[in-house]
Design a protein around this motif. Structure first.
Motif, PDB file in Angstrom:
ATOM      1  N   UNK A 201     -13.096  10.103   6.632  1.00 33.02           N
ATOM      2  CA  UNK A 201     -13.347   8.845   7.491  1.00 33.02           C
ATOM      3  C   UNK A 201     -12.108   8.499   8.367  1.00 33.02           C
ATOM      4  N   UNK A 202     -12.224   7.593   9.144  1.00 31.85           N
ATOM      5  CA  UNK A 202     -10.936   7.128   9.889  1.00 31.85           C
ATOM      6  C   UNK A 202      -9.633   6.460   8.615  1.00 31.85           C
ATOM      7  N   UNK A 203      -8.545   6.720   9.287  1.00 29.01           N
ATOM      8  CA  UNK A 203      -7.572   6.383   8.241  1.00 29.01           C
ATOM      9  C   UNK A 203      -6.324   5.899   9.145  1.00 29.01           C
ATOM     10  N   UNK A 204      -6.601   4.997  10.039  1.00 26.16           N
ATOM     11  CA  UNK A 204      -5.538   4.515  10.996  1.00 26.16           C
ATOM     12  C   UNK A 204      -4.257   4.194  10.373  1.00 26.16           C
ATOM     13  N   UNK A 205      -3.111   4.878  11.018  1.00 27.37           N
ATOM     14  CA  UNK A 205      -1.876   4.737  10.584  1.00 27.37           C
ATOM     15  C   UNK A 205      -1.177   3.449  10.870  1.00 27.37           C
ATOM     16  N   UNK A 206      -0.168   3.103   9.889  1.00 26.52           N
ATOM     17  CA  UNK A 206       0.471   1.602  10.035  1.00 26.52           C
ATOM     18  C   UNK A 206       1.028   1.389  11.613  1.00 26.52           C
ATOM     19  N   UNK A 207       1.699   2.621  11.886  1.00 32.47           N
ATOM     20  CA  UNK A 207       2.336   2.616  12.980  1.00 32.47           C
ATOM     21  C   UNK A 207       2.265   3.840  13.642  1.00 32.47           C
ATOM     22  N   UNK A 208       2.579   3.933  15.188  1.00 35.81           N
ATOM     23  CA  UNK A 208       2.292   5.315  15.860  1.00 35.81           C
ATOM     24  C   UNK A 208       3.341   6.450  15.068  1.00 35.81           C
ATOM     25  N   UNK A 209       4.296   6.173  14.450  1.00 34.44           N
ATOM     26  CA  UNK A 209       5.154   7.201  13.912  1.00 34.44           C
ATOM     27  C   UNK A 209       4.962   7.041  12.447  1.00 34.44           C
ATOM     28  N   UNK A 210       4.099   6.463  11.797  1.00 36.69           N
ATOM     29  CA  UNK A 210       3.805   6.516  10.433  1.00 36.69           C
ATOM     30  C   UNK A 210       2.950   7.660   9.794  1.00 36.69           C
ATOM     31  N   UNK A 211       2.911   8.008   8.790  1.00 39.41           N
ATOM     32  CA  UNK A 211       2.082   8.842   8.035  1.00 39.41           C
ATOM     33  C   UNK A 211       1.137   8.275   6.776  1.00 39.41           C
ATOM     34  N   UNK A 212       1.308   6.733   6.929  1.00 34.39           N
ATOM     35  CA  UNK A 212       0.699   6.134   5.653  1.00 34.39           C
ATOM     36  C   UNK A 212      -0.505   5.168   6.325  1.00 34.39           C
ATOM     37  N   UNK A 213      -1.260   4.921   5.584  1.00 37.16           N
ATOM     38  CA  UNK A 213      -2.402   3.870   6.030  1.00 37.16           C
ATOM     39  C   UNK A 213      -2.492   2.543   5.239  1.00 37.16           C
ATOM     40  N   UNK A 214      -1.381   2.654   4.063  1.00 42.46           N
ATOM     41  CA  UNK A 214      -1.224   1.293   3.468  1.00 42.46           C
ATOM     42  C   UNK A 214       0.406   0.903   3.393  1.00 42.46           C
ATOM     43  N   UNK A 215       0.764  -0.302   3.508  1.00 43.90           N
ATOM     44  CA  UNK A 215       2.206  -0.322   3.626  1.00 43.90           C
ATOM     45  C   UNK A 215       2.536  -0.768   2.055  1.00 43.90           C
ATOM     46  N   UNK A 216       3.880  -0.381   1.903  1.00 46.03           N
ATOM     47  CA  UNK A 216       4.356  -0.928   0.443  1.00 46.03           C
ATOM     48  C   UNK A 216       4.573  -2.467   0.316  1.00 46.03           C
ATOM     49  N   UNK A 217       4.517  -3.170   1.404  1.00 37.37           N
ATOM     50  CA  UNK A 217       4.464  -4.717   1.209  1.00 37.37           C
ATOM     51  C   UNK A 217       3.188  -5.153   0.932  1.00 37.37           C
ATOM     52  N   UNK A 218       2.148  -4.302   1.265  1.00 39.87           N
ATOM     53  CA  UNK A 218       0.600  -4.729   0.973  1.00 39.87           C
ATOM     54  C   UNK A 218       0.410  -4.288  -0.637  1.00 39.87           C
ATOM     55  N   UNK A 219       1.023  -3.198  -0.941  1.00 32.38           N
ATOM     56  CA  UNK A 219       0.798  -2.696  -2.428  1.00 32.38           C
ATOM     57  C   UNK A 219       1.669  -3.572  -3.457  1.00 32.38           C
ATOM     58  N   UNK A 220       2.767  -4.185  -2.807  1.00 38.39           N
ATOM     59  CA  UNK A 220       3.914  -4.665  -3.600  1.00 38.39           C
ATOM     60  C   UNK A 220       3.123  -5.937  -4.114  1.00 38.39           C
ATOM     61  N   UNK A 221       2.014  -6.412  -3.862  1.00 37.38           N
ATOM     62  CA  UNK A 221       1.492  -7.471  -4.498  1.00 37.38           C
ATOM     63  C   UNK A 221       0.500  -7.100  -5.932  1.00 37.38           C
ATOM     64  N   UNK A 222       0.477  -5.866  -5.919  1.00 40.48           N
ATOM     65  CA  UNK A 222      -0.608  -5.412  -6.811  1.00 40.48           C
ATOM     66  C   UNK A 222       0.081  -4.536  -7.895  1.00 40.48           C
ATOM     67  N   UNK A 223       1.346  -3.606  -7.424  1.00 40.35           N
ATOM     68  CA  UNK A 223       1.683  -2.629  -8.302  1.00 40.35           C
ATOM     69  C   UNK A 223       2.480  -2.985  -9.654  1.00 40.35           C
ATOM     70  N   UNK A 224       3.221  -4.071  -9.463  1.00 40.51           N
ATOM     71  CA  UNK A 224       3.984  -4.506 -10.692  1.00 40.51           C
ATOM     72  C   UNK A 224       2.942  -5.414 -11.492  1.00 40.51           C
ATOM     73  N   UNK A 225       2.291  -6.132 -11.032  1.00 40.89           N
ATOM     74  CA  UNK A 225       1.399  -7.171 -11.563  1.00 40.89           C
ATOM     75  C   UNK A 225       0.328  -6.485 -12.420  1.00 40.89           C
ATOM     76  N   UNK A 226      -0.284  -5.226 -11.984  1.00 39.47           N
ATOM     77  CA  UNK A 226      -1.287  -4.414 -12.470  1.00 39.47           C
ATOM     78  C   UNK A 226      -0.821  -3.434 -13.403  1.00 39.47           C
ATOM     79  N   UNK A 227       0.234  -2.765 -13.228  1.00 39.18           N
ATOM     80  CA  UNK A 227       0.475  -1.558 -13.710  1.00 39.18           C
ATOM     81  C   UNK A 227       1.794  -1.710 -14.718  1.00 39.18           C
TER      82      UNK A 227
END
Length: 648
Positions: A201-227
């Motif tokens: 499926x499509x997996x848009x990059x965060x920016x043109x020179x990025x190779x990630x589809x999720x930002x750490x700022x986004x994941x920051x909201x759940x990683x510590x809280x959940x794990x």
């Protein structure tokens, strides 16, 4: 009409609760589950002055049949426990919270044995810290939670458990995740051919020179809280290392076999913490199937039309299997084993993969036929991202081992000519703070995916002489940065380790069979006398090559899936299959995180322990050096480098 509450239990806690609640609610009291449970109960409370796991086990059974929500309160080893609120139609039961609580303790194995024994008996008969004051305080907290639940407010006990220190009366709530393999509330599907099908499926990059589809700022909201939680977390401890050259943070993944630390190494402590948690999740997913139930158990000869032949991904040599005490046995195509479904991109169909190749096999012992690690495991914000980075890891380690076994004199690259200010500052910091120079080599193999081999050379009189690392990425500069962070994460700590255990590593230098553990490989090459084994790379008479001309891969896609398709097409032209096993678990999928294991038959798998080398069945190792111009004819087995590899 007043809500109906059922109280099951006896003792001061149950007495206090009945007294407090009877003025507001219709309360029924039972000492055990022997009596008939009222038909329409709004909430059940299971309350005891001690810990009796068999009672909670019975509560799960009874209240699931009647679909009754229930909450427990009890005392164990000087601590009051409230929760969780168990809703039978949802995952996350009392057994799950007990398992998470037990796993975070250093005495987890002993506590597990105690819990199993108590499930067969009447539980702990008397709890020394269960004072009247402590039980009264505990009952007030339970009453407050009951009122919140019955008023329809957000219950604190939803996916949480409260611990009360009965000596200080200090209390705290802790989030826990449902256990995917829980025998009570797990709802895992069976592994199947249909669910193994992968349609990119499509997996848009965060920016043109990025190779990630999720930002750490986004994941920051759940990683510590959940794990990450000291009492109930999937990971239970964090350590910030202020000694290393860059920001180094590690977290602890508690296992019955021991503690497993995973590290994040970046230029920021905040980012390193998140990276460490992601590494821990990746490790957790790769240990065993937790997202689906394995159902295929048969022999390869019965399944060969739809199964991967394990020989194609490399096995140990016959003489290795014949050594006394060797931990694995030869693959027997007539012996039934467990299989999981993966997806073959070359054949474009689901394919069965031995479970011990799709997950860690270190603990299989005589039941297994090969040593398999986390090689090719990757976590991503999309399935496509996880596959992309799983491929990169396989390529990185294959290029390193190909270089080592064939002793290929790779082109040496000029780090000073790399046009990236951050990387130049990183290299200078490595030199100034840790005292190491950086040597870079182009280890790109026949497929063309940019790969580098990095060596840190010590400029000080003491400490590790050489440290090796590797990196692969479509963006070569990212590959170098990854390698630099790996190198600097080992420098100063390994310096001290070498000085303290140098005699042991000298013995390994003279006797390769003593190289048994992962750390042994890197430590061995910290010895000055081991430098001669890397001379095929370290020869400084060769000219430095321009980095930007040696390593190139043109990618202008805004979607990571398009990069992935190009990689898959390159492998297809080389007749190299990419097999993907989805290792995603409910613990990761709840936050849109996917984990995979990538197998590329023919590529060299990383192993640790010189006695566990795996090259049998991998003909590519003999042909690629000639294809790249490093030899005039295919190599023979006796020409391969006989020494332990230096991958740390």
């Amino acid at each position: 009409m007043s809500a109906v509450i059922l109280v099951v239990g006896e003792g001061l806690l149950a007495d206090h609760m009945c007294e407090e609640l009877s003025s507001q609610y219709l309360v029924f009291r039972q000492t055990d589950f022997g009596a008939i449970v009222p038909g329409s109960v709004d909430l059940a409370l299971v309350l005891h002055d001690e810990w009796n796991p068999s009672v909670h086990q019975k509560a799960e059974e009874v209240f699931r049949q009647t679909n009754t929500p229930w909450l427990r309160g009890f005392v164990t080893f000087g601590e009051g426990v409230i929760g969780p609120l168990v809703r039978p139609s949802r995952q996350g039961c009392s057994r799950c919270s007990d398992m998470r609580r037990l796993m975070t303790g250093h005495d987890r194995n002993e506590m597990w044995e105690i819990q199993k024994r108590l499930e067969l008996t009447a539980g702990i008969q008397q709890e020394a810290w269960a004072s009247r004051t402590g039980l009264l305080h505990l009952s007030h907290l339970v009453v407050d939670e009951v009122r919140r639940i019955l008023k329809g407010k957000q219950a604190q006990s939803e996916e949480k458990v409260c611990f009360i220190n009965l000596k200080t009366l200090k209390s705290s709530w802790h989030r826990f995740l449902p256990v995917s393999l829980c025998q009570i509330c797990s709802q895992l599907p069976d592994d199947s051919l249909v669910n193994a099908q992968i349609t990119l499926q499509q997996s848009p990059k965060l920016t043109s020179d990025s190779y990630r589809s999720r930002s750490l700022d986004d994941l920051n909201n759940v990683l510590v809280k959940d794990y990450l939680d000291q009492r109930t977390g999937l990971m239970n401890d964090k350590m910030v290392n202020l000694v290393h050259t860059f920001a180094d943070v590690s977290v602890n993944l508690p296992l019955f076999e021991g503690d497993e630390r995973t590290a994040g190494r970046t230029n920021s402590f905040a980012v390193s913490e998140l990276t460490a948690i992601l590494e821990g999740l990746e490790r957790y997913c790769g240990l065993e199937p937790r997202g689906k139930r394995t159902v295929v158990h048969d022999s390869y000869n019965h399944l060969k039309n739809q199964a991967l032949n394990p020989i194609e991904v490399g096995v140990h040599a016959k003489e290795q299997y014949e050594r006394p005490g060797f931990p694995f046995t030869e693959f027997d195509p007539d012996r039934p084993i467990d299989w999981v479904w993966g997806y073959s991109f070359l054949q474009e169909r689901p394919i069965l993969v031995p479970q011990l190749l799709a997950y860690y096999s270190l603990g299989c012992g005589s039941r297994g036929f090969v040593y398999e690690t986390s090689n090719g495991c990757a976590l991503g914000g999309s399935l496509e991202e996880a596959i992309f980075y799983g491929i990169m890891e396989v390529v990185e380690r294959d290029s390193f081992l190909m270089t080592w076994y064939a002793q290929m004199p790779l082109p040496r690259l000029d780090p000073a000519a790399i046009d990236d200010q951050e990387l130049q500052l990183m290299i200078e910091r490595m030199r100034a703070v840790a005292g190491y120079d950086l040597y870079l080599y182009n280890s790109t193999m026949e497929h063309g995916i940019p790969s580098i081999l990095a060596i840190a050379k010590n400029r000080k009189e003491k400490g590790m002489n050489l440290i090796c690392a590797a990196g692969s990425h479509l963006d070569p500069i990212r590959a170098v940065k990854t390698a630099v962070h790996e190198l600097t994460g080992m420098m100063l700590s390994l310096d001290e380790k070498l000085e303290a255990n140098q005699e042991e590593y000298v013995r390994m230098f003279h006797d390769s069979s003593l190289v048994q553990q992962m750390d042994d490989h890197g430590m061995l090459y910290g010895l000055p006398e081991a430098e001669e084994r890397l001379q095929f790379l370290l020869d400084e008479n060769r000219p430095l090559r321009p980095f930007h001309l040696e390593l190139q891969w043109n990618s202008e896609h805004l979607d990571l899936t398009e990069d992935l398709r190009e990689i898959l097409q390159v492998f297809r032209r080389k007749n190299l299959d990419v097999i993907v096993v989805d290792q995603t678990t409910p613990e990761t999928s709840r936050n849109g995180l996917y984990c995979v294991k990538v197998l590329i038959p023919g590529m060299l798998p990383m192993t640790f322990g010189h006695h566990l080398t795996r090259v049998t069945g991998l003909e590519r190792i003999f042909k690629v050096p000639m294809e790249l111009g490093y030899s005039n004819e295919p190599l023979k087995a006796e020409q391969l480098n006989p020494h332990p590899h230096p991958f740390p």
